[in-house]
Design a protein around this motif. Structure first.
Motif, PDB file in Angstrom:
ATOM      1  N   TYR A  11      -6.077   1.626  -1.897  1.00  0.00           N
ATOM      2  CA  TYR A  11      -4.613   1.653  -1.929  1.00  0.00           C
ATOM      3  C   TYR A  11      -4.589   2.971  -2.659  1.00  0.00           C
ATOM      4  CZ  TYR A  11      -3.569  -3.081  -1.018  1.00  0.00           C
ATOM      5  OH  TYR A  11      -3.570  -4.159  -0.076  1.00  0.00           O
ATOM      6  N   HIS A  12      -3.852   4.067  -2.370  1.00  0.00           N
ATOM      7  CA  HIS A  12      -3.530   5.482  -3.006  1.00  0.00           C
ATOM      8  C   HIS A  12      -1.887   5.688  -3.245  1.00  0.00           C
ATOM      9  CE1 HIS A  12      -4.083   9.498  -4.458  1.00  0.00           C
ATOM     10  NE2 HIS A  12      -3.327   9.845  -3.833  1.00  0.00           N
ATOM     11  N   TYR A  13      -1.786   5.939  -4.410  1.00  0.00           N
ATOM     12  CA  TYR A  13      -0.354   6.039  -5.000  1.00  0.00           C
ATOM     13  C   TYR A  13      -0.008   7.329  -5.088  1.00  0.00           C
ATOM     14  CZ  TYR A  13      -1.663   0.980  -5.673  1.00  0.00           C
ATOM     15  OH  TYR A  13      -1.898  -0.247  -5.552  1.00  0.00           O
ATOM     16  N   SER A  20      -1.318  -3.515 -11.295  1.00  0.00           N
ATOM     17  CA  SER A  20      -1.521  -3.918  -9.792  1.00  0.00           C
ATOM     18  C   SER A  20      -2.076  -5.441 -10.053  1.00  0.00           C
ATOM     19  CB  SER A  20      -2.654  -2.911  -8.912  1.00  0.00           C
ATOM     20  OG  SER A  20      -1.914  -1.949  -8.657  1.00  0.00           O
ATOM     21  N   TYR A 268       2.451  -4.252  -6.997  1.00  0.00           N
ATOM     22  CA  TYR A 268       2.318  -3.325  -8.108  1.00  0.00           C
ATOM     23  C   TYR A 268       3.592  -2.869  -8.777  1.00  0.00           C
ATOM     24  CZ  TYR A 268       3.954   0.345  -4.729  1.00  0.00           C
ATOM     25  OH  TYR A 268       4.682   1.048  -3.934  1.00  0.00           O
ATOM     26  N   SER A 274       2.958   4.309  -1.683  1.00  0.00           N
ATOM     27  CA  SER A 274       1.868   3.861  -1.339  1.00  0.00           C
ATOM     28  C   SER A 274       1.231   4.175  -0.129  1.00  0.00           C
ATOM     29  CB  SER A 274       1.566   2.484  -1.728  1.00  0.00           C
ATOM     30  OG  SER A 274       2.257   1.664  -1.063  1.00  0.00           O
ATOM     31  N   GLN A 318       2.221  -5.008  -2.459  1.00  0.00           N
ATOM     32  CA  GLN A 318       1.225  -4.112  -1.691  1.00  0.00           C
ATOM     33  C   GLN A 318       1.151  -4.177  -0.090  1.00  0.00           C
ATOM     34  OE1 GLN A 318      -0.462  -1.976  -3.468  1.00  0.00           O
ATOM     35  NE2 GLN A 318      -1.276  -2.931  -5.440  1.00  0.00           N
TER      36      GLN A 318
END
Length: 324
Positions: A11-13, A20, A268, A274, A318
């Motif tokens: 996961y990239h924010y 999280s 999160y 995301s 998520q």
């Protein structure tokens, strides 16, 4: 067959999130035909891992990353030894329908007979059953009927990723005539249950063999169906590939539908967009590998999902990875 699995979820924010909390269903089960040789779960940023067995006997790991982070990476690695399923008879006697209707079988498999979640009877499903004459299959014995149902679903749908998503109802695949393994499994489960045949959702992995006619994505998790027949116990059917579940199938978890056993699920805290990337590799284990070979085999390719903007709330779900 000794198989190695590497499953990477990232996961990239767009901006740092504050926390999280995650659960994962990635550890292969220990069964009579499947021996778990090893399993390792790595989380970055580092977090303390906890585990428990859920109501269906699946191993579930959960953790909390309480500090700000822009990326969450989960890497599951496993080695599993599988055996081929025993040969099935050509057919069962018609008395199997009576055994399926017994109070004992229905009571023991109540969870896998009740419609709910993604595996529900809808107008679109009833139309599909009528159009394909599927209720006529009930004139045959249950094993023959389920075999024919799996083949019918294989023939009726095109395999195409991107048409449906992890949270898509079966009506979307039924209307489009295409989808992925998650959709086909839910359609088959809903029909089996309407016949009074207990059916459960299986989440796992497949050692893909294109020469055998597999059409599922080799770089993703897989899903199929197990039905309960009193004379045979649980029997696995893979409607995506028109095959019985065998030694190339690795069972990670079983449940009523996808909702019970997603590969990962969590929330999160933060207002950032995301992005989810998933990579899976399933390879036959080799006794000796040079370092470059090992690195190449251990690096899965990634399937990337679209961006998702969370709602304004203290905690946001998520994204979930669709099983293909």
């Amino acid at each position: 067959m000794l198989l190695e699995v590497r499953h990477v979820t990232q996961y990239h924010y767009a901006d740092p999130v504050r926390e999280s909390v995650m659960e994962v269903w990635m550890q292969p089960k220990k069964t009579g035909r499947q021996r778990l040789v090893s399993f390792d779960l790595e989380v970055e940023p580092a977090a303390q891992l906890f585990s428990y067995a859920d109501a269906f006997g699946n191993a579930v790991y959960h953790f909390d990353v309480p500090q700000p982070h822009e990326t969450l990476r989960i890497v599951a690695s496993a080695a599993v030894e599988t055996e081929a399923a025993p040969a099935l008879p050509d057919a069962l006697d018609q008395g199997e329908w009576d055994r399926l209707r017994s109070d004992f079988v229905r009571g023991e498999n109540f969870d896998f007979l009740a419609h709910g979640g993604f595996a529900v009877e809808t107008d679109a499903l009833r139309g599909f059953v009528a159009e394909r004459g599927l209720d006529d299959l009930r004139r045959r014995d249950p094993l023959t009927a389920v075999r024919a149902l799996s083949e019918t679903i294989y023939d009726a749908f095109e395999y195409e990723a991107g048409v449906t998503h992890a949270d898509s109802p079966i009506d979307l695949a039924l209307g489009a005539g295409r989808g992925v393994c998650q959709d086909f499994a839910h359609v088959m489960i809903a029909i089996c249950r309407s016949w009074g045949v207990p059916a459960r959702y299986v989440s796992g992995y497949l050692f893909t063999d294109r020469q055998a006619g597999d059409r599922s994505d080799p770089d993703a998790t897989h899903a199929w169906v197990e039905v309960f027949l009193p004379s045979l116990r649980w029997v696995g059917f893979d409607p995506t590939n028109n095959a019985l579940a065998g030694e190339r199938h690795i069972v990670a978890a079983v449940g009523r539908d996808y909702n019970d056993v997603p590969p990962s699920r969590g929330v999160y805290k933060g207002e950032a967009d995301s992005q989810l990337a998933v990579g899976v590799s399933v390879r036959r284990a080799r006794s000796a590998l040079t370092e470059p070979e090992f690195i190449r085999m251990s690096q899965p390719s990634f399937a990337r999902a679209g961006r998702r903007r969370p709602m304004s709330a203290p905690a946001h779900d998520q994204q979930q990875q669709q099983q293909q």
